[in-house]
Design an enzyme around this catalytic site. Sequence first.
Site, PDB file in Angstrom:
ATOM      1  N   ALA A  66       0.858  -1.192   0.000  1.00 24.58           N
ATOM      2  CA  ALA A  66       0.000   0.000   0.000  1.00 24.58           C
ATOM      3  C   ALA A  66       0.892   1.239   0.000  1.00 24.58           C
ATOM      4  CB  ALA A  66      -0.876  -0.010   1.257  1.00 24.58           C
ATOM      5  N   GLY A 110       0.760  -5.093   0.824  1.00 23.37           N
ATOM      6  CA  GLY A 110      -0.386  -5.216  -0.072  1.00 23.37           C
ATOM      7  C   GLY A 110      -0.018  -5.803  -1.424  1.00 23.37           C
ATOM      8  N   GLU A 113      -0.137  -9.414  -0.856  1.00 22.21           N
ATOM      9  CA  GLU A 113      -1.555  -9.770  -0.655  1.00 22.21           C
ATOM     10  C   GLU A 113      -2.316  -9.769  -1.976  1.00 22.21           C
ATOM     11  OE1 GLU A 113      -1.740  -6.681   2.356  1.00 22.21           O
ATOM     12  OE2 GLU A 113      -2.521  -8.135   3.786  1.00 22.21           O
ATOM     13  N   GLU A 133       4.547  -5.031   7.269  1.00 20.32           N
ATOM     14  CA  GLU A 133       3.727  -3.988   7.899  1.00 20.32           C
ATOM     15  C   GLU A 133       4.108  -3.738   9.345  1.00 20.32           C
ATOM     16  OE1 GLU A 133       2.571  -6.452   5.992  1.00 20.32           O
ATOM     17  OE2 GLU A 133       1.036  -5.708   4.631  1.00 20.32           O
TER      18      GLU A 133
END
Length: 258
Positions: A66, A110, A113, A133
Site C-alpha cells: 500500500a 499489499g 496480498e 507492515e
Amino acid sequence: MSTPEMIIVETHGATGLIRLNRPAALNALCDQLMQELGAALLAFDADPAIAAIVLTGNEKAFAAGADIKEMKHRTYPAVILDDFIGNHWETVLRVKKPVIAAVAGFALGGGCELAMMCDMIIAADTAKFGQPEINLGVIPGAGGTQRLTRAVGKSKAMEMILTARMMDAAEAERANLVTRVVPADQLIAEAMKVAGKLATLSPIALATAKTAVNRAYEQTLTEGVKTERSLFLALFGTPDQIEGMNAFAEKRKPTFRG
Ligand code: CAA
C-alpha cells in the site's frame, strides 16, 4: 473507462495483460492505481474475447505494498467511512476468469496480498515476498495474515509477519506460495503460455473450477466436497461437457464455447 495512468493494459490474443506502472514508487498501491486496476480487471472479465488475465509489475517490483505516503494521512474515522481496503482492493476476487500473478522483484505488504488474491503466482527468480507492515506499527490488512498462513503454514507466516523477513523466490516455491520459479527474462512469456493454455479450455469449467478450489479455503472438507460434487454435476448441463467428452471419444481436439 478513462485512460488509466498507473497501469498499462494490453491484449494479446485471448489474454488480458495488466502491468502495474508506478515505477518511481515501486508500484506502491495508491487509491488511483487500485481503482484503475479494478476497472481493468472487470472490463477484461466482461469481455467475451478474453479467456485469462495476467497481472504483473516491472522487473524491480510487482508492488511494494500500500502507498505508505498516502496511507499515513488516513484517520480511523476515514478508514471506516471510506471502507479502506474493502472498497477497491478485492476486486480481483470478483473476477470469474483465471488471473495469474507474474511476480518479479518486490511483492511486499499489499503487493504480496494482491498476488495471493490471484489464482496462481508465477515468480521470477528475482521475486521477494514479504509482509513488512510490522515495521510501520501495523499488521497486514488485505488478507496477508490469512492467505499467507494458509499458503505457507503457521510457522513461516508468523516469522514473516512478526519479523518482516522476506522470502526469496526459491523459498517461496519450496513453501508452496508460488506455482513455480522461472528466469526473470522469461516471466511474462511463461505466464502468457499458461494463459494461452487456459484459452483453449472451457470457460464455464474454468470458472467453476476456480469456485471449487476457492471453497477449499472457506469450508470444512465435508462441506467442500459437497460443493465440489454439486458444481461437478451441474457441468453435465453444459454444451462444453458434451463437446469435451465427445471429442475425447472421437479422438479429436474439443472446441469449447462456454
Ligand atoms: N509506499 C509509498 N512509497 C513507496 C513504497 C510504499 N509502499 N515502497 C517504496 N516506495 C517509494 C520510496 O519511498 C521511494 O520513493 P522516493 O524515491 O520518492 O524516495 C521509491 O519508492 C523507491 O524506494 P526505495 O528508495 O525505498 O527503494 P529501495 O530499493 O532502497 O528499497 C524497499 C525497496 C525495501 C521495497 C523499500 O522501498 C520498502 O521497504 N518499501 C516499503 C515496503 C512496505 O513497508 N510495504 C508495506 C506497506 S503497508 C501495506 O501494504 C498495508 C496492507 O497490508 C494493505
